[in-house]
Write a protein that holds these residues in place. Structure first.
Motif, PDB file in Angstrom:
ATOM      1  N   GLU A 141      41.076  54.800  26.575  1.00  0.00           N
ATOM      2  CA  GLU A 141      41.492  54.300  27.888  1.00  0.00           C
ATOM      3  C   GLU A 141      42.942  53.818  27.876  1.00  0.00           C
ATOM      4  O   GLU A 141      43.419  53.267  26.880  1.00  0.00           O
ATOM      5  N   GLU A 196      35.483  55.478  23.862  1.00  0.00           N
ATOM      6  CA  GLU A 196      36.021  55.685  25.207  1.00  0.00           C
ATOM      7  C   GLU A 196      37.511  55.375  25.141  1.00  0.00           C
ATOM      8  O   GLU A 196      37.906  54.225  25.058  1.00  0.00           O
ATOM      9  N   LYS A 248      28.873  46.408  24.260  1.00  0.00           N
ATOM     10  CA  LYS A 248      30.330  46.533  24.366  1.00  0.00           C
ATOM     11  C   LYS A 248      31.080  45.488  23.554  1.00  0.00           C
ATOM     12  O   LYS A 248      32.295  45.591  23.417  1.00  0.00           O
ATOM     13  N   ASP A 274      37.429  51.639  24.096  1.00  0.00           N
ATOM     14  CA  ASP A 274      36.304  50.796  24.514  1.00  0.00           C
ATOM     15  C   ASP A 274      35.070  51.344  23.787  1.00  0.00           C
ATOM     16  O   ASP A 274      34.349  52.184  24.314  1.00  0.00           O
ATOM     17  N   VAL A 284      37.132  48.538  33.420  1.00  0.00           N
ATOM     18  CA  VAL A 284      36.701  49.195  34.662  1.00  0.00           C
ATOM     19  C   VAL A 284      35.707  50.284  34.311  1.00  0.00           C
ATOM     20  O   VAL A 284      35.888  51.018  33.341  1.00  0.00           O
TER      21      VAL A 284
HETATM   22 ZN    ZN Z   1      35.103  52.030  29.087  1.00  0.00          ZN
END
Ligand code: ZN
Length: 186
Positions: free
Chosen positions: A63, A61, A113, A92, A13
């Motif tokens: 999460e 990141e 990514k 991430d 997300v």
């Molecule tokens: Zn992310």
């Protein structure tokens, strides 16, 4: 024991924490927006993230991750709990330079990514009976220094809404992983 996962997809997300959207100058969505990372990006606990030569700016990141335990499509928000197997934590990893270039060109972010090792996770998973995702602090330290910090209270979209809305698009399979967005400090 280490958590082992064999997802068909990793659903991430975007901009689920207002402060993170602000730090990247990104507009806040009014609906759940998401992208996929390939299962080949997963990296088990204590593995080493490989930084590709082509990447100049690699962001973490942190999460909250949700593991799906039961197949589903068009899952109602009230039934999401029946489809959640466990919660864990995931990074991430994002090649921000590649992502920036892709954004500018209107191209997909998959490369930014999706490299191998760009999704370290675990080590432990908590079943929903032992873990309420609300009111949870989430943070990331790098070599003892606090870099990211947030609270799941500040999520724009709830876990229930995320899973329900994504299931309107794609069938969720056991083992699939949701990355629920990152707090500021990337
Ligand atoms: Zn992310």
């Amino acid at each position: 024991s280490d958590l082992l996962m064999a997802p068909t997809k990793i659903v991430c997300v975007l901009r689920n924490y207002l402060e993170h959207a602000k730090e990247l100058n990104s507009p806040v969505p009014d609906k759940v927006k998401f992208f996929l990372k390939p299962p080949s990006s997963l990296l088990a606990n204590r593995g080493t993230v490989i930084i590709p030569d082509s990447v100049e700016s690699l962001h973490h990141e942190v999460e909250l991750a949700v593991l799906i335990g039961k197949r589903g499509r068009f899952i109602d928000v009230d039934n999401v709990k029946d489809h959640v197997m466990a919660y864990t934590v995931i990074l991430d990893m994002t090649a921000r330079d590649l992502q920036g270039k892709a954004k500018k060109a209107g191209l997909p972010w998959t490369e930014a990514k999706g490299y191998d090792t760009f999704a370290p996770f675990g080590p432990r998973a908590y079943p929903p009976g032992e873990f309420d995702w609300h009111h949870k602090r989430i943070w990331l330290d790098v070599n003892g220094e606090r870099r990211q910090e947030g609270n799941t209270n500040d999520m724009l979209f709830s876990i229930e809404r995320i899973i329900s809305e994504v299931s309107e698009v794609m069938t969720l399979e056991p083992g699939d992983i949701f990355c629920t967005g990152t707090p500021p400090g990337v």
